[in-house]
Enzyme design. Sequence first.
Site, PDB file in Angstrom:
ATOM      1  CB  CYS A   1      -3.262   2.627  -1.593  1.00  0.00           C
ATOM      2  SG  CYS A   1      -3.358   0.965  -0.929  1.00  0.00           S
TER       3      CYS A   1
ATOM      4  CB  CYS B   1      -0.928  -0.017   1.212  1.00  0.00           C
ATOM      5  SG  CYS B   1      -1.928   1.458   1.322  1.00  0.00           S
TER       6      CYS B   1
ATOM      7  CD  GLU C   1      -7.060   2.457  -9.175  1.00  0.00           C
ATOM      8  OE1 GLU C   1      -7.961   2.672  -8.368  1.00  0.00           O
ATOM      9  OE2 GLU C   1      -5.978   1.933  -8.835  1.00  0.00           O
TER      10      GLU C   1
ATOM     11  CE1 TYR D   1      -6.973  -1.165  -6.923  1.00  0.00           C
ATOM     12  CE2 TYR D   1      -7.820  -3.408  -6.942  1.00  0.00           C
ATOM     13  CZ  TYR D   1      -6.991  -2.445  -6.403  1.00  0.00           C
ATOM     14  OH  TYR D   1      -6.185  -2.760  -5.340  1.00  0.00           O
TER      15      TYR D   1
ATOM     16  CE  LYS E   1      -4.726   3.811  -6.370  1.00  0.00           C
ATOM     17  NZ  LYS E   1      -5.546   2.641  -6.159  1.00  0.00           N
TER      18      LYS E   1
ATOM     19  CD  GLU F   1     -28.348  19.385  -5.119  1.00  0.00           C
ATOM     20  OE1 GLU F   1     -29.426  19.738  -4.634  1.00  0.00           O
ATOM     21  OE2 GLU F   1     -27.520  20.189  -5.619  1.00  0.00           O
TER      22      GLU F   1
ATOM     23  CG  HIS G   1     -28.801  23.374  -4.078  1.00  0.00           C
ATOM     24  ND1 HIS G   1     -28.875  22.596  -5.216  1.00  0.00           N
ATOM     25  CD2 HIS G   1     -28.959  24.652  -4.469  1.00  0.00           C
ATOM     26  CE1 HIS G   1     -29.077  23.377  -6.253  1.00  0.00           C
ATOM     27  NE2 HIS G   1     -29.128  24.628  -5.831  1.00  0.00           N
TER      28      HIS G   1
HETATM   29  C1  LIG Z   1      -1.009  -0.866  -7.656  1.00  0.00           C
HETATM   30  C2  LIG Z   1      -1.860  -1.163  -6.452  1.00  0.00           C
HETATM   31  C3  LIG Z   1      -2.794  -0.245  -6.045  1.00  0.00           C
HETATM   32  C4  LIG Z   1      -3.591  -0.502  -4.934  1.00  0.00           C
HETATM   33  N1  LIG Z   1      -4.514   0.427  -4.576  1.00  0.00           N
HETATM   34  C5  LIG Z   1      -5.299   0.199  -3.491  1.00  0.00           C
HETATM   35  C6  LIG Z   1      -6.253   1.166  -3.085  1.00  0.00           C
HETATM   36  O1  LIG Z   1      -6.409   2.221  -3.713  1.00  0.00           O
HETATM   37  N2  LIG Z   1      -6.980   0.917  -1.986  1.00  0.00           N
HETATM   38  C7  LIG Z   1      -6.831  -0.246  -1.251  1.00  0.00           C
HETATM   39  O2  LIG Z   1      -7.506  -0.415  -0.238  1.00  0.00           O
HETATM   40  N3  LIG Z   1      -5.939  -1.189  -1.640  1.00  0.00           N
HETATM   41  C8  LIG Z   1      -5.172  -0.989  -2.732  1.00  0.00           C
HETATM   42  N4  LIG Z   1      -4.247  -1.924  -3.100  1.00  0.00           N
HETATM   43  C9  LIG Z   1      -4.176  -3.193  -2.342  1.00  0.00           C
HETATM   44  C10 LIG Z   1      -3.376  -3.023  -1.047  1.00  0.00           C
HETATM   45  O3  LIG Z   1      -2.103  -2.508  -1.333  1.00  0.00           O
HETATM   46  C11 LIG Z   1      -3.267  -4.369  -0.349  1.00  0.00           C
HETATM   47  O4  LIG Z   1      -4.552  -4.910  -0.160  1.00  0.00           O
HETATM   48  C12 LIG Z   1      -2.591  -4.246   1.015  1.00  0.00           C
HETATM   49  O5  LIG Z   1      -1.312  -3.688   0.896  1.00  0.00           O
HETATM   50  C13 LIG Z   1      -2.521  -5.627   1.685  1.00  0.00           C
HETATM   51  O6  LIG Z   1      -1.820  -5.544   2.897  1.00  0.00           O
HETATM   52  P1  LIG Z   1      -1.052  -6.818   3.470  1.00  0.00           P
HETATM   53  O7  LIG Z   1      -0.585  -6.435   4.833  1.00  0.00           O
HETATM   54  O8  LIG Z   1      -1.889  -8.010   3.336  1.00  0.00           O
HETATM   55  O9  LIG Z   1       0.179  -7.052   2.500  1.00  0.00           O
HETATM   56  P2  LIG Z   1       1.283  -6.077   1.921  1.00  0.00           P
HETATM   57  O10 LIG Z   1       0.954  -4.651   2.157  1.00  0.00           O
HETATM   58  O11 LIG Z   1       1.543  -6.529   0.550  1.00  0.00           O
HETATM   59  O12 LIG Z   1       2.550  -6.374   2.837  1.00  0.00           O
HETATM   60  C14 LIG Z   1       3.227  -7.601   2.789  1.00  0.00           C
HETATM   61  C15 LIG Z   1       4.671  -7.351   3.154  1.00  0.00           C
HETATM   62  O13 LIG Z   1       5.302  -8.589   3.427  1.00  0.00           O
HETATM   63  C16 LIG Z   1       6.629  -8.545   2.944  1.00  0.00           C
HETATM   64  N5  LIG Z   1       7.060  -9.942   2.787  1.00  0.00           N
HETATM   65  C17 LIG Z   1       6.607 -10.870   1.920  1.00  0.00           C
HETATM   66  N6  LIG Z   1       7.152 -12.065   2.173  1.00  0.00           N
HETATM   67  C18 LIG Z   1       8.011 -11.887   3.224  1.00  0.00           C
HETATM   68  C19 LIG Z   1       8.834 -12.746   3.966  1.00  0.00           C
HETATM   69  N7  LIG Z   1       8.925 -14.057   3.701  1.00  0.00           N
HETATM   70  N8  LIG Z   1       9.571 -12.235   4.988  1.00  0.00           N
HETATM   71  C20 LIG Z   1       9.488 -10.912   5.292  1.00  0.00           C
HETATM   72  N9  LIG Z   1       8.693 -10.057   4.623  1.00  0.00           N
HETATM   73  C21 LIG Z   1       7.939 -10.536   3.612  1.00  0.00           C
HETATM   74  C22 LIG Z   1       6.507  -7.770   1.641  1.00  0.00           C
HETATM   75  O14 LIG Z   1       7.737  -7.214   1.262  1.00  0.00           O
HETATM   76  C23 LIG Z   1       5.477  -6.711   2.032  1.00  0.00           C
HETATM   77  O15 LIG Z   1       6.095  -5.543   2.515  1.00  0.00           O
HETATM   78  C24 LIG Z   1      -3.428  -1.699  -4.201  1.00  0.00           C
HETATM   79  C25 LIG Z   1      -2.464  -2.633  -4.603  1.00  0.00           C
HETATM   80  C26 LIG Z   1      -1.697  -2.371  -5.719  1.00  0.00           C
HETATM   81  C27 LIG Z   1      -0.669  -3.384  -6.145  1.00  0.00           C
END
Ligand SMILES: Cc1cc2nc3c(=O)[nH]c(=O)nc-3n(C[C@H](O)[C@H](O)[C@H](O)COP(=O)(O)OP(=O)(O)OC[C@H]3O[C@@H](n4cnc5c(N)ncnc54)[C@H](O)[C@@H]3O)c2cc1C
Length: 462
Positions: free
Chosen positions: A48, A43, A184, A180, A51, A444, A439
């Site tokens: 997010c 994110c 986007e 999306y 972006k 609205e 308004h």
């Molecule tokens: C281009 C794009 C735009 C998006 N826009 C939106 C939006 O507008 N609104 C919205 O709500 N969501 C959006 N999302 C989705 C959102 O980013 C994810 O849903 C969210 O980040 C999920 O959080 P998470 O904690 O599950 O995983 P992540 O945020 O992906 O975090 C996982 C972390 O784990 C780390 N990792 C992975 N494996 C290991 C390991 N073995 N050891 C240590 N670290 C590890 C990774 O490096 C990463 O930092 C977007 C996603 C993308 C790709």
Amino acid sequence: MSAYDYDLFVIGGGSGGVRAARVAASMGKRVAIAEEYRFGGTCVIRGCVPKKLFVYASQFHEHFEDAVGYGWNVGKNTFDWKKLIASKDKEIARLEGLYRSGLVNNGAEIIESRAELVNAHTIRLVKTGKTVTAEKIVIATGGAPNLHAALPGHELCISSNDAFDLPELPRSIMIAGGGYIAVEFANIFHGLGVDVTLIYRGKEILSRFDKDMRQGLHNAMVEKGIRIILTDVIENVEKTAVGGLLAKTKTGETIAVDIVMLALGRDSNTKGLGLEAAGVDVDQRGAIIVDEYSRTNVPSIYALGDVTDRVQLTPVAIHEAMCFIETEYKNNPTAPDHDLIATAVFSQPEIGTVGLSEEDAAKRYSELEVYRAEFRPMKATLSGRAEKMIMKLIVDAESRKVVGAHILGHDAGEMVQLLGISLKAGVTKEDFDRTMAVHPTAAEELVTMYDPSYRIKNNQRI
Ligand SMILES: Cc1cc2nc3c(=O)[nH]c(=O)nc-3n(C[C@H](O)[C@H](O)[C@H](O)COP(=O)(O)OP(=O)(O)OC[C@H]3O[C@@H](n4cnc5c(N)ncnc54)[C@H](O)[C@@H]3O)c2cc1C
């Protein structure tokens, strides 16, 4: 004193992992969190946040054009891609710092390393090879772009990860995908002056959205000059002698572009994570299987966020983390609530949506009233922009409840956040009717659609 090194070990420093680690640490638990890349996760670093900053950057072009109708004399303007990247990098570095300090200030230990499971209570830190133990382990490793290895020439293509750091702004781009992220980025690049082609195998972009939103956005994008190819896919990508790429489609078209971006879905980050060694079950697509409390089949191991492939959104990952804390550390079993999630597509125009699409509601309810308004927003009058807003309420005729609300137009994402509260509270159409309009606003329209535009009975429009 527990026999383990930590009470909680979190793998993955993204939205869900950081929240779980920070709150558990603030409660006095002994917590460590491992991140292999950058804290903040998808994110903050490549999702997010950057972006949305790019969306803002790409909108100025139209703002400058619109200003003329309001009497402004806008001089010649230019855009500097490298400056945008540098400003974006500065902001995400600031946010990453906040994520780190939030963890440290609450007493969590930060570990900058990839982490893998050894067994139900043991984690190996890849950087040092050291193993540590924890009473509970949370897997919050998120997802990664599907690189579509079966596509000849896929190694010449970029994913959304790369799009945030391109050394130069391309002159032309072909984006494959209809979700999306594809939509986007098509709007972002177009707004920055890039010639954009979007190619999608389905009959219409944004397959899970309401049809009016899908068609309305499609029309608006085409009107702006984005080319959308439907029911076709890229069959191979090749380099040309002069440096660009040639993308051949299944229907036989060859398109020359500077860059091809694949936005064909995301895979759970579970490869090489040691899930087999620890005995954690995954589904056919590699996502970790969890129960309603984010528990895996191994009692000490939990998984939350994108890695579980439930609803892949930042607020959902954070909510799942908070539910984990309630359940495991506050003796208050709380299952994440995935119903009526308001969400936005930051396209241009935006989509804001909550609840059921007309098509899904028609399958679930025997009789529906559909209220639909399509109009030119006030700002577009003086600017002369050919822009339409669409607003739509789907009402269950029997209970009178509003079961879906959809907006296409400027600030739709902001509006739908508030609509989300109303729908969650179970409001009826009569509650909308009793609400005084603000308004003059575009919103609205939502409280002044008094008569149904049409009804749907037993899945048939009447
Ligand atoms: C281009 C794009 C735009 C998006 N826009 C939106 C939006 O507008 N609104 C919205 O709500 N969501 C959006 N999302 C989705 C959102 O980013 C994810 O849903 C969210 O980040 C999920 O959080 P998470 O904690 O599950 O995983 P992540 O945020 O992906 O975090 C996982 C972390 O784990 C780390 N990792 C992975 N494996 C290991 C390991 N073995 N050891 C240590 N670290 C590890 C990774 O490096 C990463 O930092 C977007 C996603 C993308 C790709």
